[in-house]
Motif scaffolding. Structure first.
Motif, PDB file in Angstrom:
ATOM      1  N   TYR A   1       0.846  -1.188   0.000  1.00  0.00           N
ATOM      2  CA  TYR A   1       0.000   0.000   0.000  1.00  0.00           C
ATOM      3  C   TYR A   1       0.882   1.239   0.000  1.00  0.00           C
ATOM      4  O   TYR A   1       1.589   1.508   0.977  1.00  0.00           O
ATOM      5  N   GLN A   2       0.831   1.991  -1.093  1.00  0.00           N
ATOM      6  CA  GLN A   2       1.586   3.230  -1.191  1.00  0.00           C
ATOM      7  C   GLN A   2       0.635   4.405  -0.949  1.00  0.00           C
ATOM      8  O   GLN A   2      -0.385   4.545  -1.616  1.00  0.00           O
ATOM      9  N   ILE A   3       0.962   5.248   0.016  1.00  0.00           N
ATOM     10  CA  ILE A   3       0.121   6.411   0.317  1.00  0.00           C
ATOM     11  C   ILE A   3       0.294   7.469  -0.762  1.00  0.00           C
ATOM     12  O   ILE A   3       1.417   7.822  -1.124  1.00  0.00           O
ATOM     13  N   VAL A   4      -0.837   7.958  -1.283  1.00  0.00           N
ATOM     14  CA  VAL A   4      -0.825   9.083  -2.228  1.00  0.00           C
ATOM     15  C   VAL A   4      -1.004  10.338  -1.388  1.00  0.00           C
ATOM     16  O   VAL A   4      -2.115  10.648  -0.927  1.00  0.00           O
ATOM     17  N   GLU A   5       0.082  11.048  -1.137  1.00  0.00           N
ATOM     18  CA  GLU A   5       0.088  12.095  -0.116  1.00  0.00           C
ATOM     19  C   GLU A   5      -0.913  13.214  -0.391  1.00  0.00           C
ATOM     20  O   GLU A   5      -1.549  13.733   0.536  1.00  0.00           O
ATOM     21  N   GLU A   6      -1.064  13.585  -1.648  1.00  0.00           N
ATOM     22  CA  GLU A   6      -2.016  14.658  -1.977  1.00  0.00           C
ATOM     23  C   GLU A   6      -3.429  14.283  -1.543  1.00  0.00           C
ATOM     24  O   GLU A   6      -4.166  15.107  -0.988  1.00  0.00           O
ATOM     25  N   GLU A   7      -3.818  13.031  -1.783  1.00  0.00           N
ATOM     26  CA  GLU A   7      -5.141  12.563  -1.393  1.00  0.00           C
ATOM     27  C   GLU A   7      -5.209  12.317   0.110  1.00  0.00           C
ATOM     28  O   GLU A   7      -6.233  12.550   0.747  1.00  0.00           O
ATOM     29  N   ALA A   8      -4.114  11.834   0.696  1.00  0.00           N
ATOM     30  CA  ALA A   8      -4.079  11.544   2.129  1.00  0.00           C
ATOM     31  C   ALA A   8      -4.283  12.813   2.956  1.00  0.00           C
ATOM     32  O   ALA A   8      -4.932  12.775   4.016  1.00  0.00           O
ATOM     33  N   GLU A   9      -3.770  13.933   2.488  1.00  0.00           N
ATOM     34  CA  GLU A   9      -3.944  15.195   3.216  1.00  0.00           C
ATOM     35  C   GLU A   9      -5.422  15.570   3.323  1.00  0.00           C
ATOM     36  O   GLU A   9      -5.883  16.062   4.350  1.00  0.00           O
ATOM     37  N   VAL A  10      -6.168  15.330   2.255  1.00  0.00           N
ATOM     38  CA  VAL A  10      -7.602  15.615   2.264  1.00  0.00           C
ATOM     39  C   VAL A  10      -8.313  14.690   3.256  1.00  0.00           C
ATOM     40  O   VAL A  10      -9.195  15.114   4.007  1.00  0.00           O
ATOM     41  N   ILE A  11      -7.917  13.418   3.284  1.00  0.00           N
ATOM     42  CA  ILE A  11      -8.536  12.455   4.199  1.00  0.00           C
ATOM     43  C   ILE A  11      -8.275  12.851   5.651  1.00  0.00           C
ATOM     44  O   ILE A  11      -9.188  12.816   6.491  1.00  0.00           O
ATOM     45  N   ARG A  12      -7.052  13.249   5.963  1.00  0.00           N
ATOM     46  CA  ARG A  12      -6.731  13.677   7.333  1.00  0.00           C
ATOM     47  C   ARG A  12      -7.562  14.897   7.726  1.00  0.00           C
ATOM     48  O   ARG A  12      -8.012  15.024   8.868  1.00  0.00           O
TER      49      ARG A  12
ATOM     50  N   ASN B   1     -17.773 -14.828  11.396  1.00  0.00           N
ATOM     51  CA  ASN B   1     -16.789 -15.894  11.224  1.00  0.00           C
ATOM     52  C   ASN B   1     -16.202 -15.935   9.817  1.00  0.00           C
ATOM     53  O   ASN B   1     -15.171 -16.571   9.591  1.00  0.00           O
ATOM     54  N   THR B   2     -16.872 -15.282   8.869  1.00  0.00           N
ATOM     55  CA  THR B   2     -16.373 -15.264   7.494  1.00  0.00           C
ATOM     56  C   THR B   2     -15.939 -13.866   7.067  1.00  0.00           C
ATOM     57  O   THR B   2     -15.839 -13.569   5.878  1.00  0.00           O
ATOM     58  N   ILE B   3     -15.728 -12.995   8.047  1.00  0.00           N
ATOM     59  CA  ILE B   3     -15.162 -11.667   7.797  1.00  0.00           C
ATOM     60  C   ILE B   3     -13.742 -11.678   8.348  1.00  0.00           C
ATOM     61  O   ILE B   3     -13.519 -11.989   9.518  1.00  0.00           O
ATOM     62  N   TYR B   4     -12.775 -11.368   7.515  1.00  0.00           N
ATOM     63  CA  TYR B   4     -11.368 -11.494   7.880  1.00  0.00           C
ATOM     64  C   TYR B   4     -10.766 -10.111   8.083  1.00  0.00           C
ATOM     65  O   TYR B   4     -10.810  -9.264   7.189  1.00  0.00           O
ATOM     66  N   GLU B   5     -10.213  -9.900   9.270  1.00  0.00           N
ATOM     67  CA  GLU B   5      -9.671  -8.584   9.619  1.00  0.00           C
ATOM     68  C   GLU B   5      -8.202  -8.701  10.000  1.00  0.00           C
ATOM     69  O   GLU B   5      -7.820  -9.553  10.805  1.00  0.00           O
ATOM     70  N   CYS B   6      -7.386  -7.834   9.421  1.00  0.00           N
ATOM     71  CA  CYS B   6      -5.964  -7.757   9.745  1.00  0.00           C
ATOM     72  C   CYS B   6      -5.684  -6.370  10.319  1.00  0.00           C
ATOM     73  O   CYS B   6      -5.841  -5.361   9.620  1.00  0.00           O
ATOM     74  N   VAL B   7      -5.308  -6.317  11.593  1.00  0.00           N
ATOM     75  CA  VAL B   7      -4.994  -5.052  12.250  1.00  0.00           C
ATOM     76  C   VAL B   7      -3.559  -4.662  11.919  1.00  0.00           C
ATOM     77  O   VAL B   7      -2.669  -5.516  11.860  1.00  0.00           O
ATOM     78  N   ASN B   8      -3.349  -3.358  11.704  1.00  0.00           N
ATOM     79  CA  ASN B   8      -2.021  -2.838  11.325  1.00  0.00           C
ATOM     80  C   ASN B   8      -1.483  -3.557  10.090  1.00  0.00           C
ATOM     81  O   ASN B   8      -0.319  -3.969  10.040  1.00  0.00           O
ATOM     82  N   HIS B   9      -2.338  -3.687   9.106  1.00  0.00           N
ATOM     83  CA  HIS B   9      -1.987  -4.399   7.874  1.00  0.00           C
ATOM     84  C   HIS B   9      -1.036  -3.595   6.989  1.00  0.00           C
ATOM     85  O   HIS B   9      -0.174  -4.164   6.321  1.00  0.00           O
ATOM     86  N   HIS B  10      -1.212  -2.263   6.988  1.00  0.00           N
ATOM     87  CA  HIS B  10      -0.388  -1.420   6.128  1.00  0.00           C
ATOM     88  C   HIS B  10      -0.209  -0.052   6.803  1.00  0.00           C
ATOM     89  O   HIS B  10      -0.770   0.205   7.870  1.00  0.00           O
ATOM     90  N   GLN B  11       0.562   0.803   6.169  1.00  0.00           N
ATOM     91  CA  GLN B  11       0.841   2.124   6.732  1.00  0.00           C
ATOM     92  C   GLN B  11      -0.445   2.949   6.776  1.00  0.00           C
ATOM     93  O   GLN B  11      -1.124   3.116   5.765  1.00  0.00           O
ATOM     94  N   PRO B  12      -0.789   3.500   7.940  1.00  0.00           N
ATOM     95  CA  PRO B  12      -2.044   4.249   8.061  1.00  0.00           C
ATOM     96  C   PRO B  12      -1.933   5.680   7.545  1.00  0.00           C
ATOM     97  O   PRO B  12      -0.843   6.263   7.526  1.00  0.00           O
ATOM     98  N   ILE B  13      -3.080   6.221   7.170  1.00  0.00           N
ATOM     99  CA  ILE B  13      -3.154   7.633   6.794  1.00  0.00           C
ATOM    100  C   ILE B  13      -3.492   8.476   8.021  1.00  0.00           C
ATOM    101  O   ILE B  13      -2.960   9.558   8.209  1.00  0.00           O
ATOM    102  N   VAL B  14      -4.418   7.967   8.867  1.00  0.00           N
ATOM    103  CA  VAL B  14      -4.763   8.662  10.121  1.00  0.00           C
ATOM    104  C   VAL B  14      -4.303   7.790  11.287  1.00  0.00           C
ATOM    105  O   VAL B  14      -4.282   6.561  11.196  1.00  0.00           O
TER     106      VAL B  14
END
Length: 281
Positions: free
Chosen positions: A113-124, A197-210
């Motif tokens: 997962y590569q953060i697109v900084e221009e878009e990430a700023e809007v999300i923050r 039971n059929t929903i799969y969650e990975c915590v801290n899977h990739h670099q966060p934006i927030v």
């Protein structure tokens, strides 16, 4: 090809085998019957069968059933394989999303997962505004007033878009998959998955934006803004069909949607709550 044949451009369609025409027995037989009514034959050269020949028809039916069964078996194998990969954090579905670009590591071939900084700023900015007390409608209007590009949203900023972002666990670096499923492989229609039971969650899977603190503050406020059970019950009893009609695709309730016509009269329709608030799949 079928349309062109029915327009008179051909009276014979040649295909390798039944499964090349369709893996759905109903679709296969409907197409063959439709073409036969237009005096168009389908020849399956592996099986040496001609759809016009009444003596071959029963064998075509049997082979169509076998093709459908094989399709179901393949689908189940794919589901099992995908479930295993989801547990390991492999992302399925759309690879493009606001704030991230998913690429392949050239050495490990793993998704990155590569953060697109221009878009990430809007999300923050959106998360911060909401945590400070702004509503989703107000945030959408502020972004429009600032002339902030919508990047991936062709219809502009709206409260629905803002809510989707605020609820998207990928923004905090987590990954949740299996939120919808396809119960009927013949229709390919998806439903909302309510089985944890059929929903799969990975915590801290990739670099966060927030960061996690801001995420938790936003989720807490979203929870507080949800209507109480008493309010839901009051709303669900508002009309005689309230709480009684459910979507055949996702299982959510149908809700009233009034619309004003050009002549001034109010037209009321009933739509799926999920579609009304989050759009179609």
């Amino acid at each position: 090809m079928i349309r062109r044949a029915k327009n008179g451009e051909a009276n014979l369609i040649i295909t390798k085998e039944i499964s090349r025409l369709s893996r759905n027995i109903r679709d296969t037989l409907n197409v063959i019957e439709d073409l036969r009514n237009n005096k168009i034959a389908v020849f399956f050269y592996i099986h040496k069968l001609n759809s016009i020949d009444i003596n071959d028809y029963q064998q075509i039916c049997n082979l169509a059933a076998a093709a459908q069964a094989e399709s179901f078996a393949t689908s189940e194998r794919v589901k099992i394989g995908q479930a295993l990969q989801m547990k390991n954090g492999v992302t399925f579905g759309r690879k493009e999303m606001l704030g991230y670009r998913i690429e392949r590591d050239p050495i490990t071939n793993e998704q990155v997962y590569q953060i697109v900084e221009e878009e990430a700023e809007v999300i923050r900015k959106i998360f911060t505004w909401f945590a400070e007390g702004d509503g989703t409608h107000r945030i959408a209007r502020k972004l429009e007033a600032e002339g902030t590009p919508t990047f991936r949203y062709s219809n502009g900023w709206s409260n629905v878009v803002i809510l989707r972002l605020l609820r998207n666990e990928k923004m905090v670096g987590d990954l949740r998959q299996g939120k919808s499923f396809t119960p009927d492989m013949l229709t390919h229609q998806k439903k909302l998955n309510k089985n944890p039971n059929t929903i799969y969650e990975c915590v801290n899977h990739h670099q966060p934006i927030v960061d996690r603190e801001l995420w938790d503050k936003v989720q807490k406020r979203l929870k507080e803004n949800e209507p109480s059970e008493e309010q839901k019950l009051k709303h669900s009893n508002r009309y005689w069909v309230s709480g009684k009609v459910f979507c055949g695709v996702c299982g959510r309730r149908y809700v009233s949607k009034p619309k004003k016509l050009k002549n001034g009269t109010i037209y009321k329709s009933w739509v799926c709550f999920e579609t009304q608030n989050r759009g179609t799949y």
